[in-house]
Scaffold this motif. Structure first.
Motif: not given
Length: 296
Positions: A34, A51-52, A55, A58, A64, A272, A276, A280
């Motif tokens: 991401r 990134t977290q 995530r 999303e 996204q 998850s 990524d 991803f």
């Protein structure tokens, strides 16, 4: 010089002039996560934190958002480069087109918010320009790139939150084989343990089919992945079919651990991935050039 030599030089120069522009454009970076930083501007902790956030957004909203930092887009403008990135990455869900990309060309001192078709009603050109001018670039001018990107992305998420979008479907990302290990362990246990009851009641073949079917249905209901359900169901059938080789231990397992399926499925082993890397990808979203650009 001879005439032939001059002709050779002229032809070579023309070919070089035609070929160079075709190869001069900056290549679209591979979508590895991401947040893709080709300049080393963001620290590893900055990337992990951002990134977290993306995530989690999303998973909650379905939309996204990706961030790309490159040294330059020259000889292209950032608008030309951004649409190539959008076409290649396909951020956002297919047919919903709810993706957005924040692109920063650090050496050029240019940036752009590229917006998918489905978000153009919320993340308008004017709104995108305000996010750039009022939130991102003031921090960029002081050298706080991490802060500018983080605050800009946060505002983008707040704007998108106000847009009614389809609820995200349940999906599970597996970053590595380690993430799949708990599923294989549970499948093995159910096939040998609980499957022994069905084989005793229905026979070896039918009992194994029933065991595989139950595993497939439960996998699909819990994880929402048809492909994974089919794979684990087939694995459960195979294991169950040959489980009579372990008939000496099967009955005991079935009696003492027969109720462990629910606890195994809720252990969180297939949550998850924390990274990524390799997990991803864009969802097939389309872009039409909506968004805004700026500089600092």
């Amino acid at each position: 010089m001879t005439v032939n030599l001059w002709r050779t030089i002229i032809v070579f120069a023309l070919l070089l002039g035609w070929a160079f522009p075709a190869f001069a454009d900056v290549a679209v970076p591979q979508l590895t996560g991401r947040v893709v930083d080709q300049t080393g501007t963001l620290s590893s902790s900055d990337v992990a934190s951002l990134t977290q956030e993306l995530r989690d957004f999303e998973a909650r909203k379905g939309s996204q958002i990706a961030v790309l930092i490159v040294p330059t887009t020259q000889p292209e403008t950032i608008e030309q480069f951004s649409i190539r990135v959008a076409d290649a990455w396909k951020i956002g869900r297919k047919k919903i087109d709810d993706g957005a990309i924040l692109i920063v060309a650090k050496n050029d001192r240019h940036l752009r918010i590229e917006v998918g078709y489905g978000l153009e009603g919320a993340l308008t050109d004017v709104t995108s320009r305000r996010i750039i001018d009022e939130i991102i670039t003031p921090k960029f001018r002081t050298g706080d790139f991490a802060g500018g990107i983080s605050d800009g992305v946060e505002r983008m998420m707040r704007v998108i939150d106000g847009e009614p979008l389809p609820v995200p479907s349940p999906t599970v990302n597996f970053g590595s084989l380690d993430d799949l290990a708990p599923l294989f362990i549970v499948t093995l246990f159910v096939s040998i343990g609980i499957g022994g009851f069905f084989r005793a009641m229905l026979g070896r073949l039918v009992g194994s089919l029933a065991t595989g079917g139950i595993i497939a249905v439960l996998t699909w209901l819990i994880l929402g992945s048809a492909a994974l359900a089919m794979g684990l169901g087939a694995l459960g059938f195979i294991i169950g079919f040959i489980a009579d080789l372990f008939s000496a231990i099967t009955p005991g397992m079935g009696r003492s651990r027969g109720g462990s399926w629910s606890s195994g499925s809720s252990s969180g082993g297939w949550s998850s991935s924390s990274s990524d890397s390799g997990s991803f990808s864009g969802g097939g979203g389309s872009f039409g050039g909506g968004g805004a650009s700026g500089s600092w």
